[in-house]
Motif scaffolding. Sequence first.
Motif, PDB file in Angstrom:
ATOM      1  N   GLY A 106     -10.619  -6.610   7.989  1.00 56.49           N
ATOM      2  CA  GLY A 106     -10.971  -6.709   9.581  1.00 56.49           C
ATOM      3  C   GLY A 106     -10.955  -7.989  10.072  1.00 56.49           C
ATOM      4  O   GLY A 106     -10.819  -8.980   9.479  1.00 56.49           O
TER       5      GLY A 106
ATOM      6  N   GLN B  22      -6.237  -5.695   7.248  1.00 58.98           N
ATOM      7  CA  GLN B  22      -6.513  -4.235   7.171  1.00 58.98           C
ATOM      8  C   GLN B  22      -7.483  -3.693   6.491  1.00 58.98           C
ATOM      9  O   GLN B  22      -8.372  -2.849   6.907  1.00 58.98           O
ATOM     10  CB  GLN B  22      -5.058  -3.425   6.833  1.00 58.98           C
ATOM     11  CG  GLN B  22      -4.043  -3.534   7.852  1.00 58.98           C
ATOM     12  CD  GLN B  22      -2.906  -2.484   7.317  1.00 58.98           C
ATOM     13  OE1 GLN B  22      -2.899  -2.100   6.022  1.00 58.98           O
ATOM     14  NE2 GLN B  22      -1.836  -2.539   8.121  1.00 58.98           N
ATOM     15  N   LEU B  23      -7.940  -4.528   5.287  1.00 63.06           N
ATOM     16  CA  LEU B  23      -8.918  -4.431   4.434  1.00 63.06           C
ATOM     17  C   LEU B  23     -10.397  -4.940   5.176  1.00 63.06           C
ATOM     18  O   LEU B  23     -11.416  -4.086   4.870  1.00 63.06           O
ATOM     19  CB  LEU B  23      -8.535  -4.723   3.196  1.00 63.06           C
ATOM     20  CG  LEU B  23      -9.670  -4.306   1.979  1.00 63.06           C
ATOM     21  CD1 LEU B  23      -9.876  -2.825   1.824  1.00 63.06           C
ATOM     22  CD2 LEU B  23      -9.155  -4.916   0.644  1.00 63.06           C
TER      23      LEU B  23
ATOM     24  N   ARG C 271     -10.231 -12.294   9.612  1.00 60.88           N
ATOM     25  CA  ARG C 271      -9.832 -12.964  10.763  1.00 60.88           C
ATOM     26  C   ARG C 271     -10.499 -14.509  11.069  1.00 60.88           C
ATOM     27  O   ARG C 271      -9.927 -15.346  11.148  1.00 60.88           O
ATOM     28  CB  ARG C 271      -9.634 -12.240  12.094  1.00 60.88           C
ATOM     29  CG  ARG C 271      -8.648 -11.131  11.878  1.00 60.88           C
ATOM     30  CD  ARG C 271      -8.491 -10.504  13.311  1.00 60.88           C
ATOM     31  NE  ARG C 271      -7.537  -9.410  13.303  1.00 60.88           N
ATOM     32  CZ  ARG C 271      -8.132  -7.984  13.092  1.00 60.88           C
ATOM     33  NH1 ARG C 271      -9.308  -7.731  13.067  1.00 60.88           N
ATOM     34  NH2 ARG C 271      -7.181  -7.005  13.093  1.00 60.88           N
TER      35      ARG C 271
ATOM     36  N   LYS D  79       1.126  -1.230   0.030  1.00 60.24           N
ATOM     37  CA  LYS D  79       0.156  -0.207  -0.052  1.00 60.24           C
ATOM     38  C   LYS D  79       0.832   1.076   0.029  1.00 60.24           C
ATOM     39  O   LYS D  79       0.644   2.191  -0.569  1.00 60.24           O
ATOM     40  CB  LYS D  79      -0.886   0.030   1.262  1.00 60.24           C
ATOM     41  CG  LYS D  79      -1.991   1.183   1.209  1.00 60.24           C
ATOM     42  CD  LYS D  79      -2.921   0.793   2.440  1.00 60.24           C
ATOM     43  CE  LYS D  79      -3.712   1.976   2.508  1.00 60.24           C
ATOM     44  NZ  LYS D  79      -4.888   1.776   3.469  1.00 60.24           N
TER      45      LYS D  79
ATOM     46  N   LYS E 189      -1.699  -9.762   5.855  1.00 60.16           N
ATOM     47  CA  LYS E 189      -1.711  -8.243   6.759  1.00 60.16           C
ATOM     48  C   LYS E 189      -2.498  -7.520   5.957  1.00 60.16           C
ATOM     49  O   LYS E 189      -3.399  -6.532   6.537  1.00 60.16           O
ATOM     50  CB  LYS E 189      -0.330  -8.042   6.762  1.00 60.16           C
ATOM     51  CG  LYS E 189       0.775  -8.546   7.846  1.00 60.16           C
ATOM     52  CD  LYS E 189       1.942  -8.136   7.865  1.00 60.16           C
ATOM     53  CE  LYS E 189       2.326  -7.825   9.377  1.00 60.16           C
ATOM     54  NZ  LYS E 189       3.799  -7.267   9.392  1.00 60.16           N
ATOM     55  N   ASP E 190      -2.382  -7.236   4.580  1.00 57.81           N
ATOM     56  CA  ASP E 190      -3.132  -6.251   4.014  1.00 57.81           C
ATOM     57  C   ASP E 190      -4.651  -6.405   3.899  1.00 57.81           C
ATOM     58  O   ASP E 190      -5.446  -5.717   4.012  1.00 57.81           O
ATOM     59  CB  ASP E 190      -2.732  -6.033   2.258  1.00 57.81           C
ATOM     60  CG  ASP E 190      -1.262  -5.641   2.374  1.00 57.81           C
ATOM     61  OD1 ASP E 190      -0.829  -4.775   3.434  1.00 57.81           O
ATOM     62  OD2 ASP E 190      -0.648  -5.624   1.444  1.00 57.81           O
TER      63      ASP E 190
END
Length: 249
Positions: free
Chosen positions: A229, A226-227, A233, A75, A222-223
């Motif tokens: 949430g 973040q996108l 998960r 990003k 990881k991205d």
Amino acid sequence: MDEKPLLHKCLGLLYSLFCYVYSMLVLVYFVGFIGPPQVPKDIDSGPATAWYFAALIDVALISLFALQHSGMARKSFKSFWLQWVAAPIERATYVLFSSLALSLMFLLWQPISLTLWDIETPAARGLINGLYWLGWIIALLATFLLSHFELFGLKQALDVFRPHRGESRTFKTPWLYKLVRHPLYLGFVMTFWATPHMTVGHLLFAGVGTLYILIGTLLEEKDLVQLFGEQYRQYQRKVGMLLPFLGRR
């Protein structure tokens, strides 16, 4: 719609189409570079050189591709990159750079021809070659299950011709994505290892390539966290990363 913006849009579409066609040609060559089809230069062909020199060059070539492919996908880099590249052709440019990095690897790859195994039994060779082609089928299918043309940058260049709609990224897990989180990478790993004739050079490619995929997958996840949430998960807890049930959190 005035003439200048329309011209820019058409040029952007032509450029993205060129990047797409070139990337497809590179992928077709890749199929023969590591697998059964004959290509002018494959992973085990070329002039012989000292194994340590060949290994150094080959690892450097894979590392160059890895740095480009993962670095340009981050990003922070995209935010910088979009100052110089128009958003509709940003993905196509990324695909072009990835294809150029692969082309350089094909051109400069140094073979290490010492054979580790060579399976001659027809049934076993057929099974292994079948797994190789299954890997490519899984990888190709995975791109279409989400958005093949968006992945390769064509959709972005076409979207500028359509009325603007505020589209939000939706999280979806079609078919193969219910079995593993990254079927595209699973398909690639299968193609790396499924060979009846394994040389040291091919093993080097498969090992380093698989290591890069594992690292790249962790960075991508990881991205995605973040996108999307908590939704992503939960997906991580239920579905394995590259193999069903393996890599669940």
